[in-house]
Design a protein around this motif. Structure first.
Motif, short mmCIF file in Angstrom:
data_model
loop_
_atom_site.label_atom_id
_atom_site.label_comp_id
_atom_site.label_asym_id
_atom_site.label_seq_id
_atom_site.Cartn_x
_atom_site.Cartn_y
_atom_site.Cartn_z
N ALA A 1 48.60 44.57 96.11
CA ALA A 1 47.19 44.80 96.01
C ALA A 1 46.69 46.15 95.26
CB ALA A 1 46.82 44.60 97.68
N VAL A 2 47.49 47.02 95.56
CA VAL A 2 47.37 48.42 94.93
C VAL A 2 47.32 48.27 93.53
CG1 VAL A 2 48.39 50.84 94.60
CG2 VAL A 2 47.98 49.91 96.96
N TRP A 3 48.35 47.57 92.97
CA TRP A 3 48.60 47.16 91.63
C TRP A 3 47.63 46.79 90.91
CZ3 TRP A 3 51.02 48.79 87.38
CH2 TRP A 3 50.69 48.13 86.20
N LEU A 4 46.84 45.49 91.60
CA LEU A 4 45.92 44.68 91.10
C LEU A 4 44.53 45.75 90.97
CD1 LEU A 4 46.50 41.21 92.74
CD2 LEU A 4 47.05 42.05 90.39
N ILE A 5 44.30 46.51 92.09
CA ILE A 5 43.27 47.36 91.79
C ILE A 5 43.31 48.52 90.85
CG2 ILE A 5 41.75 48.94 93.19
CD1 ILE A 5 42.67 47.25 95.72
N PHE A 6 44.58 49.02 90.90
CA PHE A 6 44.94 50.17 89.73
C PHE A 6 44.63 49.52 88.34
CE2 PHE A 6 47.92 51.74 86.88
CZ PHE A 6 47.70 53.03 86.82
N ARG A 7 45.12 48.06 88.27
CA ARG A 7 44.89 47.49 87.05
C ARG A 7 43.42 47.63 86.23
NH1 ARG A 7 45.01 46.26 83.07
NH2 ARG A 7 46.41 45.09 81.58
N ARG A 8 42.60 47.55 87.43
CA ARG A 8 41.16 47.63 86.96
C ARG A 8 40.52 48.87 86.76
NH1 ARG A 8 37.54 43.53 89.96
NH2 ARG A 8 36.01 44.57 88.66
N THR A 9 41.33 50.02 86.83
CA THR A 9 40.64 51.40 86.76
C THR A 9 40.90 51.79 85.18
OG1 THR A 9 42.74 52.30 87.05
CG2 THR A 9 41.44 52.04 89.07
N ARG A 10 40.09 52.84 84.91
CA ARG A 10 40.04 53.52 83.75
C ARG A 10 41.43 53.75 83.36
NH1 ARG A 10 34.08 56.36 82.67
NH2 ARG A 10 33.13 54.25 82.41
N LEU A 11 41.73 54.47 84.42
CA LEU A 11 43.13 55.50 84.19
C LEU A 11 44.28 54.30 83.54
CD1 LEU A 11 45.10 57.76 84.40
CD2 LEU A 11 45.68 56.84 86.58
N ALA A 12 44.25 52.96 84.29
CA ALA A 12 44.93 52.01 83.78
C ALA A 12 44.94 51.71 82.51
CB ALA A 12 45.20 50.64 84.82
N THR A 13 43.50 51.47 82.03
CA THR A 13 43.62 51.21 80.68
C THR A 13 44.06 52.15 79.77
OG1 THR A 13 41.59 49.93 81.31
CG2 THR A 13 41.64 50.30 78.95
N ARG A 14 43.66 53.56 80.12
CA ARG A 14 44.29 54.53 79.35
C ARG A 14 45.65 54.55 79.06
NH1 ARG A 14 40.11 57.98 82.10
NH2 ARG A 14 38.26 57.60 80.90
N ILE A 15 46.46 54.14 80.26
CA ILE A 15 47.95 54.25 80.34
C ILE A 15 48.29 53.20 79.24
CG2 ILE A 15 49.90 53.71 81.88
CD1 ILE A 15 48.73 55.31 84.07
N PHE A 16 47.77 51.91 79.54
CA PHE A 16 48.31 51.02 78.56
C PHE A 16 48.00 51.52 77.10
CE2 PHE A 16 49.53 47.06 80.48
CZ PHE A 16 49.50 47.46 81.71
N ALA A 17 46.95 52.11 76.63
CA ALA A 17 46.49 52.58 75.71
C ALA A 17 47.33 53.57 75.13
CB ALA A 17 45.06 52.95 75.64
N VAL A 18 47.66 54.52 75.82
CA VAL A 18 48.60 55.72 75.24
C VAL A 18 49.92 54.90 74.86
CG1 VAL A 18 49.80 57.55 76.17
CG2 VAL A 18 47.38 57.37 76.42
N GLY A 19 50.39 53.92 75.71
CA GLY A 19 51.74 53.32 75.63
C GLY A 19 51.69 52.56 74.19
N SER A 20 50.59 51.93 74.10
CA SER A 20 50.53 50.98 73.05
C SER A 20 50.25 51.59 71.63
CB SER A 20 49.21 49.79 73.14
OG SER A 20 49.09 49.07 72.30
N SER A 21 49.47 52.63 71.41
CA SER A 21 49.20 53.41 70.44
C SER A 21 48.64 54.55 70.95
CB SER A 21 48.25 52.59 69.27
OG SER A 21 48.11 53.40 68.41
N GLU A 22 49.71 55.73 70.82
CA GLU A 22 49.13 57.14 71.14
C GLU A 22 48.18 57.62 70.31
OE1 GLU A 22 52.48 59.16 72.75
OE2 GLU A 22 51.43 61.21 72.20
N GLY A 23 48.42 57.26 68.74
CA GLY A 23 47.09 57.80 67.91
C GLY A 23 45.81 57.15 68.21
N ALA A 24 45.88 55.81 68.22
CA ALA A 24 44.59 54.91 68.44
C ALA A 24 44.07 55.59 69.87
CB ALA A 24 45.00 53.64 68.54
N ALA A 25 44.74 55.83 70.83
CA ALA A 25 44.27 56.18 72.11
C ALA A 25 43.46 57.56 71.76
CB ALA A 25 45.48 56.34 73.12
N TYR A 26 44.00 58.49 71.24
CA TYR A 26 43.70 59.90 70.95
C TYR A 26 42.34 59.69 70.14
CZ TYR A 26 43.12 64.48 69.15
OH TYR A 26 42.70 65.88 68.77
#
Lengths: 504, 355
Positions: free
Chosen positions: B209-234
Motif C-alpha cells: 500500500a505504501v508503495w502504491l501511494i508513493f508511486r503517485r507522488t511527485r517524488l516518485a515521478t522525479r525518482i523515475f525521471a532521474v534514473g531514466s534520463s538525468e539530463g532530461a530531468a534536470y
C-alpha cells in the motif's frame, strides 16, 4: 523595452571562446531568429538565456531588471522556457508525465491525479493540433518527430513569456513544421516573445519578424526579415557570399560497376520487398515522408536488425550482414542519425573517436600506436576542417557540425565501398553543410557509392544523382535526371498516400 | 503576413495518415514483473505439493521468510530506480538489529522496544541521508560511497554489539511474526473470519500500500525521471540532487524497517547477520524486473523476487539437496530466473536496443 536582453556576454569552454562580448534583445510579441554558422554562438547564447550555462561575464535583463538564472528551473520560473534539439524528455515516463513534470495536477491528498493529468495532456495536445499523440504512451516508444512535438507541447504547457525553439523543428516533416508554426504565430499574437533557431533559412524567412545574426561568437547585426534578401542574410552569416551550395554533378557513363545490390529486402512491416542497385560514383537519395522506413533500410544494411529477409551483394559478392562488424568487413559504413549516442563516444577525445572504427590498422600486436593515431587524426582534421582546440579535446566540447565531421572522419578512415548517411546535415549550419556536400561528392568521384537519407528535400534535389521515395516500408518511386525535383518528391510521397488510401 | 518564400514552398500534404503510438498493453509493459510472479507461483506450487503439511504454522514460516528481504529490497528498489546502487543495505540491517537488541530491556519491554524502534528508524533514515548527500552533493559514485558506508555501519554495529545476543521482548516477536485470528476470530458485520493468518502478511500488504501511494507522488515521478534520463530531468526543472538524497534516505529507512523485522524474527542481536541482505536485495530487485540502469522497476516485482530467493532453500530441502550444493543451485536458479525475465531481448530485432 525588450522583454529579455543580454549584453556583453562572454563564455569560454576550455580553450574555445563560444561567446565574445555578444548581445541580443527580443520584444514581447515578436518571433526573433538567431542566425549564424555552426559554432557562431547561437546555442551558447540560448543556454545562457535559459540558465543552462552561466556566462563568464555580461548581464541579462528581464523586463528591464537585471537577472541571473542559476539553473533551468529558475529561468522557467521567470517564464523563459527553452526547447532544445537535444531532447529533454524522460524516456521511461509517459507523454503526460513528461508534459506536466514538476507541475502535475494534484489530488487533495497531494498525490498526482493521473487521470486528470492525462485529460489535461490530451487537451493541450489537441489544442496545439498534435492529435496523433497518445498521452498515455511511453515517450521511448514514440518516433523522433513525435517526441519533438511533445517537447514543444511541454514548453508551451508552461505558459512561457519567452519561448525558445533551438532547432526544435529539425526532425519534423513540412506538415508538422506547419502545425508548429501555426502555434508559434498564435503565441506571438498573444504577446509571447519567441526566439527561433533553425538552420533551414526558408523556415526562418517564413516565420520570423526579426533576426540577430551571430558570427564568431558575437552578434554582427539585427535585421528585419522582410527587408533583407536571402543573399544579404547569408552574407551576414558567413561573411562572404554563398554561391553554389551544391557541388556540380558530373555526367555519368551509362553503366558503372554495381557496388551494392539489394534484392527483396524485408523486415517485418517496416521494410517491404526493397530492391535497388547503388553504382560506383553515385549518390543515391532516400526521401519520402518521415518514418516510412528510410532509416530502417540503412540500419538493416548495416546489420543492426535481426531477421532481415532478402539478399545483399557488395561488388557482386553475396554478403551476410549479421552485425555491424560483418557489414564493415563487407565494405559498408554507416554514419548514424544520433550523433550523441550512436555515432560518437562523447567523453572520449577527438583522436579516439576518429580511430575507433579502424583500431586494427593503428595497432601492432594489440598495442595502439599513439603516433599513428595522431597522424591519422591530424590528416582528418585538415581534410574535413574540423574545428577543435586539439585532437585530445573530448568531442562533447565540439559544436554539432564539428561532431558530425568527426563521425564522418571515423568512417572515411575505414575506406568503405558504400557509405550509408543518415541525415548527416541535420541541425548543422549552412557552411558545414556545404563542406559535407563537397566531401560527399568527392567520395563519389573517388569511386565510392553513397546512400543518403535526408529530411531536407532541397538537399536530395541539389546533391543526389538519383533518389528513391519510400512509403510504408516500400520504394514507390525512383527519380533521376530532370525528373528529380522537389515537387516530384513531394507529389510522389503524397500521391502514394492518396492511392494507398483509395485502395487500402 | 506570410512571406513569399512560404508561398513558393510546396504545400504540406493535406492530411497524411498519423501514425499513433498507443500505450503498450499491460502485459508488454509489465512482462518482467509478471515473469517474476510466475516463477514465484511455480516455486510456491512446488513447496505446497512437496511439503509434508501446509498448516498455519508452515504458512507463517513461509510468509516470514521473505519479509526482511522484501523490506530491504524496497529500499534497494528506490536507489536502483535512480540508477544507483546501495551496498550498505545489509550492514544497515545488522546495525539496526544490533541497536534494537541493545536498547530493548526486560524491565519495561513495551516502552523500551517502542523507543528502540523509533531510534532505529531514525538511524536508518540518517544513514541513508549520509549516503544520499555523499552521492548527490559529493558527486561520488554510489557503489563506492555505499561500499564505504557499509563498512562504517558494520564497524558501528560491532561496537554496539561485539557478541551475538541481547534481549528481544517476546510480545514484540509475536506481534510481527506470529499468527492473528488463531484464538480470537474476527467478526465484522456479522461475518466471521476464524482462519489464522500470519501477521507478516499484513506487514507486506502495508508495504505494498505504501508503495502504491508513493508511486503517485511527485517524488516518485522525479525518482523515475532521474534514473531514466538525468539530463532530461534536470532540463525539466527537477532538482536532481535533492531527488537522489530522498531516494537514499528512503532506502535507509526501509533497511532499518527490515532490521526491525529481522530482530523480531531472530529474537536476538548479531552485528553481522544482516550483511547477506546487500547482495540478496540487489538480486531481488533484478529478479523483480528493475533495470540496474535506472528508470524502470517496481516494488511489486521486488516483492516476488524476494520470495523467490527466500523459497529456494526450502524447495531444495524438499528435494534433499545437500547443503553443500545449496549455493550452487541457488545461483543457478537465480540465473535461470533472470534469463527468463530477459528473454524479451531475443525478440528485440534492433540489436541497438539490446544494450
Amino acid at each position: 523595452m525588450p522583454i529579455l536582453a543580454a549584453s556583453g556576454i562572454t563564455k569560454r569552454f576550455g580553450g574555445v571562446v563560444a561567446l565574445d562580448d555578444a548581445g541580443f534583445a527580443c520584444e514581447a510579441g515578436e518571433i526573433h531568429a538567431l542566425l549564424g554558422e555552426n559554432g557562431a554562438g547561437k546555442s551558447t547564447m540560448v543556454k545562457v538565456l535559459c540558465g543552462v550555462q552561466p556566462p563568464d561575464s555580461g548581464t541579462l535583463t528581464d523586463d528591464g531588471r537585471p537577472a541571473t538564472f542559476k539553473n533551468p528551473a529558475a529561468a522557467a520560473a521567470a517564464g523563459i522556457v527553452p526547447v532544445f534539439q537535444e531532447l529533454s524528455l524522460v524516456p521511461h515516463l509517459s507523454v503526460a508525465a513528461n508534459l506536466f513534470m514538476g507541475h502535475e495536477p494534484q489530488s487533495p491528498l497531494g498525490l498526482i491525479a493521473g487521470r486528470r493529468m492525462r485529460r489535461q495532456a490530451r487537451a493541450l495536445l489537441d489544442d496545439l493540433g498534435f492529435a496523433g499523440i497518445d498521452p498515455a504512451a511511453t515517450v521511448a516508444d514514440l518516433p523522433l518527430a513525435q517526441r519533438q512535438l511533445v517537447e514543444i507541447a511541454k514548453a508551451i504547457g508552461r505558459r512561457p513569456r519567452v519561448l525558445i525553439l533551438d532547432e526544435a523543428t529539425s526532425a519534423l516533416t513540412q506538415r508538422e513544421v506547419a502545425k508548429v508554426f501555426a502555434v508559434v504565430r498564435r503565441l506571438r499574437d498573444a504577446g509571447t516573445a519567441v526566439i527561433f533557431i533553425s538552420h533551414r533559412l526558408d523556415e526562418v524567412r517564413a516565420l520570423c519578424d526579426r533576426a540577430t545574426v551571430f558570427r564568431d561568437g558575437t552578434d554582427v547585426g539585427t535585421i528585419a526579415i522582410g527587408e533583407a534578401s536571402h543573399d544579404q542574410i547569408v552574407h551576414l552569416m558567413i561573411g562572404r557570399a554563398l554561391r553554389d551550395v551544391y557541388p556540380p554533378r558530373p555526367p555519368r557513363p551509362a553503366q558503372e560497376e554495381s557496388l551494392l545490390a539489394v534484392r527483396g529486402m524485408g523486415w517485418g512491416a517496416a521494410l517491404r520487398d526493397i530492391s535497388f542497385e547503388l553504382r560506383r560514383g553515385e549518390i543515391l537519395g532516400l526521401s519520402g515522408l518521415e518514418g516510412q522506413g528510410q532509416g530502417d533500410l540503412l540500419f538493416a544494411l548495416f546489420g543492426v536488425y535481426a531477421g532481415v529477409a532478402g539478399a545483399v551483394e557488395v561488388r557482386g559478392r553475396p554478403v551476410k550482414l549479421g552485425n555491424p562488424h560483418a557489414a564493415m568487413r563487407a565494405g559498408i559504413a554507416l554514419v548514424p542519425e544520433d550523433r550523441k549516442t550512436q555515432a560518437l563516444i562523447l567523453p572520449l577525445p577527438v583522436r579516439d573517436n576518429v580511430n575507433l572504427a579502424t583500431l586494427p590498422s593503428v595497432a601492432r600486436g594489440g598495442f595502439v600506436s599513439a603516433a599513428a593515431e595522431a597522424r591519422r587524426t591530424d590528416a582528418m582534421r585538415e581534410r574535413l576542417a574540423i574545428k577543435t582546440a586539439s585532437r585530445e579535446t573530448p568531442v562533447r566540447f565540439l559544436s554539432g557540425g564539428n561532431q558530425q565531421k568527426v563521425a564522418i572522419a571515423k568512417w572515411l578512415l575505414a575506406d568503405a565501398d558504400v557509405y550509408l548517411l543518415y541525415d548527416p546535415t541535420r541541425g548543422i549550419d549552412v557552411g558545414a553543410k556545404q563542406e559535407i556536400y563537397a566531401l560527399m561528392r568527392g567520395l563519389a568521384d573517388a569511386g565510392h557509392g553513397i546512400l543518403f537519407f535526408s529530411t531536407d528535400l532541397t538537399e536530395i534535389v541539389g546533391l543526389c544523382d538519383r533518389a528513391m521515395v519510400m512509403y510504408e516500408g516500400a520504394v514507390v518511386r525512383d527519380l533521376s535526371g530532370p525528373a528529380l525535383s522537389e515537387a516530384a518528391l513531394v507529389s510522389a510521397a503524397v500521391g502514394v498516400t492518396e492511392t494507398a488510401r483509395a485502395t487500402g | 503576413m506570410s512571406s513569399p518564400v512560404a508561398e513558393s514552398a510546396p504545400p504540406p500534404p493535406a492530411d497524411a495518415k498519423d501514425r499513433i503510438v498507443r500505450r503498450r498493453s499491460f502485459i508488454v509493459r509489465n512482462a518482467r514483473l509478471l515473469v517474476a510472479w510466475a516463477v514465484l507461483i511455480a516455486l510456491l506450487t512446488i513447496y505446497v505439493r512437496e511439503a509434508p503439511q501446509f498448516r498455519p504454522r508452515e504458512q507463517r514460516s513461509i510468509a516470514n521468510s521473505g519479509v526482511t528481504l522484501s523490506l530491504a529490497g524496497l529500499g534497494q528498489t528506490m536507489v536502483v530506480l535512480t540508477g544507483g546502487i546501495d551496498l550498505s543495505v545489509g550492514p544497515m540491517v545488522s546495525l539496526t538489529n544490533s541497536v534494537a537488541t541493545r536498547l530493548a530491556n526486560k524491565e519495561s519491554p513495551r516502552s523500551s522496544m517502542a523507543v528502540a524502534a523509533l531510534v532505529v528508524l531514525l538511524i536508518g533514515a540518517g544513514g541513508g541521508l549520509v549516503n544520499g548527500v555523499l552521492v548527490a552533493y559529493g558527486r561520488l559514485q554510489p557503489i563506492i560511497v555505499t561500499l564505504a558506508t557499509a563498512s562504517v555501519w558494520s564497524g558501528i554495529a560491532l561496537y554496539v554489539r561485539p557478541d551475538p545476543g541481547g534481549y528481544v521482548p517476546p510480545g514484540y516477536s509475536d506481534l510481527l511474526t506470529g499468527l492473528v485470528f488463531d484464538d480470537k476470530p474476527l467478526t465484522v458485520l456479522g461475518l466471521t473470519w476464524d482462519r489464522p493468518l500470519p501477521s507478516s502478511v499484513f506487514l507486506l500488504a502495508a508495504a505494498v500500500a505504501v508503495w502504491l501511494i508513493f508511486r503517485r507522488t511527485r517524488l516518485a515521478t522525479r525518482i523515475f525521471a532521474v534514473g531514466s534520463s538525468e539530463g532530461a530531468a534536470y532540463m525539466s526543472g527537477v532538482n536532481v540532487a535533492r531527488t537522489k538524497v530522498w531516494a537514499y534516505t528512503l532506502a535507509g529507512l526501509a533497511a532499518s524497517a527490515a532490521g526491525l523485522f529481522a530482530t523480531a524474527q531472530t529474537a536476538t542481536g548479531n552485528a553481522q547477520a544482516g550483511n547477506v541482505f546487500t547482495l540478496n536485495s540487489i538480486a531481488a530487485v533484478v529478479l523483480g524486473g528493475a533495470s540496474l540502469a535506472g528508470g524502470a522497476g517496481s516494488f511489486l516485482g521486488t516483492l516476488a523476487g524476494a520470495y523467490v530467493i527466500a523459497l529456494i532453500p526450502s524447495v531444495l530441502f524438499f528435494y534433499e539437496v545437500s547443503p553443500f550444493y545449496q549455493r550452487f543451485y541457488q545461483g543457478s536458479i537465480l540465473l535461470v530466473a533472470v534469463s527468463l525475465g530477459a528473454l524479451g531481448v531475443f525478440r528485440v530485432r534492433n540489436r541497438l536496443e539490446r544494450m
